[in-house]
Design an enzyme around this catalytic site. Structure first.
Site, PDB file in Angstrom:
ATOM      1  N   ASP A 199       0.875  -1.150   0.000  1.00 47.00           N
ATOM      2  CA  ASP A 199       0.000   0.000   0.000  1.00 47.00           C
ATOM      3  C   ASP A 199       0.927   1.219   0.000  1.00 47.00           C
ATOM      4  O   ASP A 199       2.054   1.127   0.470  1.00 47.00           O
ATOM      5  CB  ASP A 199      -0.840  -0.054   1.282  1.00 47.00           C
ATOM      6  CG  ASP A 199      -1.860   1.049   1.334  1.00 47.00           C
ATOM      7  OD1 ASP A 199      -2.459   1.330   0.289  1.00 47.00           O
ATOM      8  OD2 ASP A 199      -2.056   1.613   2.414  1.00 47.00           O
ATOM      9  N   ASP A 226      -7.389  -0.715   5.064  1.00 50.57           N
ATOM     10  CA  ASP A 226      -7.084  -1.863   4.219  1.00 50.57           C
ATOM     11  C   ASP A 226      -7.106  -3.202   4.956  1.00 50.57           C
ATOM     12  O   ASP A 226      -6.499  -4.158   4.497  1.00 50.57           O
ATOM     13  CB  ASP A 226      -5.830  -1.699   3.364  1.00 50.57           C
ATOM     14  CG  ASP A 226      -4.672  -1.048   4.072  1.00 50.57           C
ATOM     15  OD1 ASP A 226      -4.322   0.025   3.701  1.00 50.57           O
ATOM     16  OD2 ASP A 226      -4.124  -1.607   4.988  1.00 50.57           O
ATOM     17  N   ASP A 233      -0.779  -0.140   6.071  1.00 46.24           N
ATOM     18  CA  ASP A 233      -0.752   0.488   7.390  1.00 46.24           C
ATOM     19  C   ASP A 233      -2.032   0.194   8.167  1.00 46.24           C
ATOM     20  O   ASP A 233      -2.159   0.561   9.312  1.00 46.24           O
ATOM     21  CB  ASP A 233      -0.514   1.993   7.291  1.00 46.24           C
ATOM     22  CG  ASP A 233      -1.626   2.701   6.538  1.00 46.24           C
ATOM     23  OD1 ASP A 233      -2.487   2.011   5.955  1.00 46.24           O
ATOM     24  OD2 ASP A 233      -1.638   3.936   6.521  1.00 46.24           O
TER      25      ASP A 233
HETATM   26  P1  ADP Z   1      -3.708   4.678   0.045  1.00 47.14           P
HETATM   27  O1  ADP Z   1      -4.200   3.609  -0.846  1.00 47.14           O
HETATM   28  O2  ADP Z   1      -2.610   5.466  -0.618  1.00 47.14           O
HETATM   29  O3  ADP Z   1      -3.321   4.226   1.400  1.00 47.14           O
HETATM   30  P2  ADP Z   1      -6.400   5.527   0.804  1.00 47.14           P
HETATM   31  O4  ADP Z   1      -7.123   4.380   0.152  1.00 47.14           O
HETATM   32  O5  ADP Z   1      -6.389   5.557   2.275  1.00 47.14           O
HETATM   33  O6  ADP Z   1      -4.908   5.722   0.235  1.00 47.14           O
HETATM   34  O7  ADP Z   1      -7.026   6.863   0.266  1.00 47.14           O
HETATM   35  C1  ADP Z   1      -7.066   7.131  -1.118  1.00 47.14           C
HETATM   36  C2  ADP Z   1      -7.428   8.548  -1.416  1.00 47.14           C
HETATM   37  O8  ADP Z   1      -8.742   8.816  -0.927  1.00 47.14           O
HETATM   38  C3  ADP Z   1      -6.534   9.558  -0.745  1.00 47.14           C
HETATM   39  O9  ADP Z   1      -5.410   9.870  -1.546  1.00 47.14           O
HETATM   40  C4  ADP Z   1      -7.465  10.756  -0.611  1.00 47.14           C
HETATM   41  O10 ADP Z   1      -7.523  11.485  -1.811  1.00 47.14           O
HETATM   42  C5  ADP Z   1      -8.819  10.130  -0.387  1.00 47.14           C
HETATM   43  N1  ADP Z   1      -9.136  10.024   1.034  1.00 47.14           N
HETATM   44  C6  ADP Z   1      -9.283   8.894   1.748  1.00 47.14           C
HETATM   45  N2  ADP Z   1      -9.612   9.156   3.019  1.00 47.14           N
HETATM   46  C7  ADP Z   1      -9.637  10.498   3.125  1.00 47.14           C
HETATM   47  C8  ADP Z   1      -9.885  11.405   4.199  1.00 47.14           C
HETATM   48  N3  ADP Z   1     -10.162  10.996   5.445  1.00 47.14           N
HETATM   49  N4  ADP Z   1      -9.849  12.714   3.945  1.00 47.14           N
HETATM   50  C9  ADP Z   1      -9.585  13.153   2.703  1.00 47.14           C
HETATM   51  N5  ADP Z   1      -9.327  12.371   1.669  1.00 47.14           N
HETATM   52  C10 ADP Z   1      -9.353  11.053   1.859  1.00 47.14           C
HETATM   53 MG    MG Z   2      -3.543   3.452   3.263  1.00 50.34          MG
END
Ligand code: ADP
Ligand code: MG
Length: 629
Positions: free
Chosen positions: A324, A526, A522
């Site tokens: 991730d 996920d 993390d």
């Molecule tokens: P990653 O796969 O990189 O760990 P996430 O799946 O957690 O990222 O989130 C993907 C995208 O969704 C982030 O880059 C952001 O744009 C948006 N996002 C997710 N959760 C939030 C939040 N709490 N506040 C703002 N944007 C969010």
């Molecule tokens: Mg993440």
């Protein structure tokens, strides 16, 4: 046990000088025999009574009683072999329990992180209470040299913490007011006041201890195989020994014209007894679980918690590693690069307003983006102004602030609400903000890759992990830039949590049989992927309970270098298991064949049994030493 071994050995040696004969001699030797092995005889007898006849105890009892009977028949008075078999078997057993005890103590040293008490302030006095009596939100006081009993936030004081028992990291960590601390660390210098954020049972120490204690219950395939093997192997050996004692002499009587008498059977019975001693499976039965035990212990001392021997075994076969992005390969600590209002122009008050809206809407979230917004905003948030908070994984958040409907998230979130996000020229992760259905502007945030990410990817390639994949919910441009800087060529971006599961399923299907797919994340939104992959690795997950439940491996610090390290630890352990199988089966196999031809005497048989067991156990203990891997 040790006392019995010593007494029996001393008496055996003394008997070599005693000039006795006849029944007196037999009585003396029998006494020594019972001192050395009465428990084995008892276990063998109870095995027969309970219908579980064929085990090591039965092998040893039959072999030694048989040796006595032969010596008696021959009137040779040579009872030494029978005693030696029993005595050395017991020495082997003793040695093995010592080795198990040692690796247990090593894990216990990790267990030493269990705090015995917590200090709380009551009526102006500091009192010691049991850690599980402290409520969430209470203030605890941790003096220099004391263990932090419960997870919390520092409210007062500065100090450095020794986290080595948890992370294997020897550098101390400096903490001050506002920093999160986890239980199990040792406070080294200053006095700290900590406001607890969890109950003791939910704190890191309790979780870790639970995990380590449970891990012993998860048997690996090799262990199960050996247990099943021993169950069929031992009876087969017993029947083979019986056949060896009876068939060849019968053959000689029938076809070679030997006399039908005990003399024809005698050498074959002796060979059969040797056969029994050699073939005792204890070297395998003992050393393989011990190797896994030592491997898991060694891993936990370097900050890698492995939930079971089956996982350790699977780790050694990882060929596809999926990461991730946010919080795993990157720090997940975003800096705000720019704040643009709806017209893509900086307006001071407006930008302050945007940040305030975003920070308020996000104040209940534990997403790295949220934490970074809180930090950038820096002021206390009046939570009574916020209601109806809803978080959409991979999208963002909606909330009602002072009666206004506010949405904070990526372009996907905006479009799903029927709002067209305004594109931004600045590179980075764009957080759009909308209020009452109207676009209000965006905040551009930049994340930094972790110092060790690139090296970790390189080391993984070096260990033969051929496919390294990055998954992220972030946009393609940010994802590709990050991947390139890390040397990862396979990237999937714009994924929702459910898409990540699908992507991992595709990877699982394309993996060859026997090759494993691991996912490291993390744990923030996920958890489903963590449990879907063959091996789920949670990074620095002490904060996220869901991740600890879902993961198979927990890395105590955020360091991605621990991923290749975990793989190397597992490979070493499995290598040792394989060596032990080859050594034990090899030596025994050769001795068995030689024994059937009468080349092996009882002393070599003892080596093939006890000697091999000692070698295998010593080798197994090596799995614990993983510091320099
Ligand atoms: P990653 O796969 O990189 O760990 P996430 O799946 O957690 O990222 O989130 C993907 C995208 O969704 C982030 O880059 C952001 O744009 C948006 N996002 C997710 N959760 C939030 C939040 N709490 N506040 C703002 N944007 C969010
Ligand atoms: Mg993440």
């Amino acid at each position: 046990m040790l006392a019995r071994i010593l007494v029996a050995s001393a008496m055996t040696i003394a008997l070599q000088f005693a000039d006795t004969g006849g029944w007196m001699r037999l009585a003396l030797y029998l006494t020594v025999y019972f001192i050395a092995g009465y428990d084995i005889l008892k276990k063998a007898a109870s095995g027969i009574i309970n219908g579980r006849v064929f085990d090591e105890n039965f092998l040893m009892a039959t072999a030694t009683i048989g040796a006595f009977a032969l010596a008696l028949y021959e009137r040779s008075g040579d009872y030494l072999e029978a005693i030696a078999v029993m005595l050395f078997y017991q020495i082997g057993e003793f040695f093995q329990s010592y080795a198990v005890g040692r690796s247990r103590r090593n894990i216990a040293a990790l267990m030493d992180i269990r705090p015995d008490y917590a200090n709380i302030e009551r009526d102006g006095n500091t009192v010691r209470v049991a850690p599980d009596e402290v409520e969430t939100g209470a203030i605890i006081i941790v003096g220099p040299g004391e263990k932090i009993p419960i997870d919390g936030l520092v409210t007062e004081g500065r100090s450095s913490l020794n986290t080595s028992a948890l992370t294997g990291e020897s550098l101390p960590r400096d903490v001050g007011p506002g920093d999160e601390v986890i239980s199990g660390c040792i406070n080294m210098s200053g006095m700290l006041k900590i406001r607890t954020t969890k109950e003791f049972g939910e704190s890191a120490v309790s979780k870790i201890l639970e995990l380590v204690e449970d891990s012993a219950a998860h048997k690996s395939k090799s262990e199960n195989f050996i247990a099943r093997f021993a169950r069929t192997y031992t009876p087969v050996v017993c029947y083979a020994a019986l056949a060896l004692a009876v068939l060849p002499p019968l053959f000689m009587i029938l076809f070679k014209g030997s006399a039908f008498g005990f003399a024809t059977f005698e050498p074959w019975i002796y060979r059969a007894l040797i056969f029994l001693v050699i073939s005792c499976p204890c070297a395998l039965v003992v050393s393989i679980p011990l190797s896994f035990f030592a491997g898991i212990g060694g891993a936990s001392r370097s900050g890698v918690l492995v939930k079971g021997a089956d996982i350790l075994e699977a780790l050694s076969k990882v060929k596809t590693m999926v990461f991730d992005k946010t919080g795993t390969l990157t720090q997940g600590v975003f800096e705000i690069n720019a704040v643009h209002d709806g017209n893509d122009m900086d307006i001071k008050e407006e930008s302050m307003h945007l940040l305030e809206l975003a920070a308020m809407a996000e104040c209940y979230s534990s997403h790295p983006i949220s934490k970074s917004l809180q930090k950038a905003y820096g002021k206390n948030i009046d939570r009574s102004r916020i209601s109806d908070v809803e978080e959409y994984g991979g999208h963002g958040i909606t909330a009602v602030i002072d009666g206004h409907r506010v949405a904070v998230g990526n372009g996907k979130l905006m479009r799903s609400l029927g709002i067209e996000p305004v594109p931004c020229r600045t590179a980075g992760t764009i957080i759009h903000i909308a209020a009452d259905g109207k676009y209000a502007g965006h905040i551009v945030m930049g994340d930094v890759v972790k110092a060790h990410s690139r090296e970790a990817v390189g080391q993984l390639r070096g260990c033969g992990v051929s496919r390294i994949v990055m998954l992220t919910g972030d946009t393609a441009s940010v994802a590709e830039q990050t991947a390139e800087s890390l040397g990862i060529t396979e990237v999937y971006s714009g994924l929702l949590p459910a898409d990540k599961v699908k992507q991992v399923e595709i990877l699982l299907r394309s993996a060859r049989s026997g090759e494993k797919v691991a996912f490291a994340g993390d744990g923030i939104n996920d958890a489903p992927v963590l449990s879907r992959a063959d091996i789920g690795i949670a990074m620095g997950a002490m904060g996220s309970d869901a991740a600890i439940e879902a993961a198979d491996v927990v890395l105590m610090d955020d360091d991605p270098l621990k991923v290749p390290k975990a793989i190397r630890i597992s490979r070493k352990c499995l290598g040792i298991v394989r060596q032990n199988i080859v050594i034990a089966l090899g030596v025994k196999g050769i001795c068995l064949i030689l024994g059937a031809f009468g080349v092996v005497n009882m002393w070599l048989a003892i080596f093939a049994d006890v000697g091999v067991m000692v070698i295998a156990v010593l080798n197994a203990v090596r799995a614990m030493y993983v510091k320099n891997l």
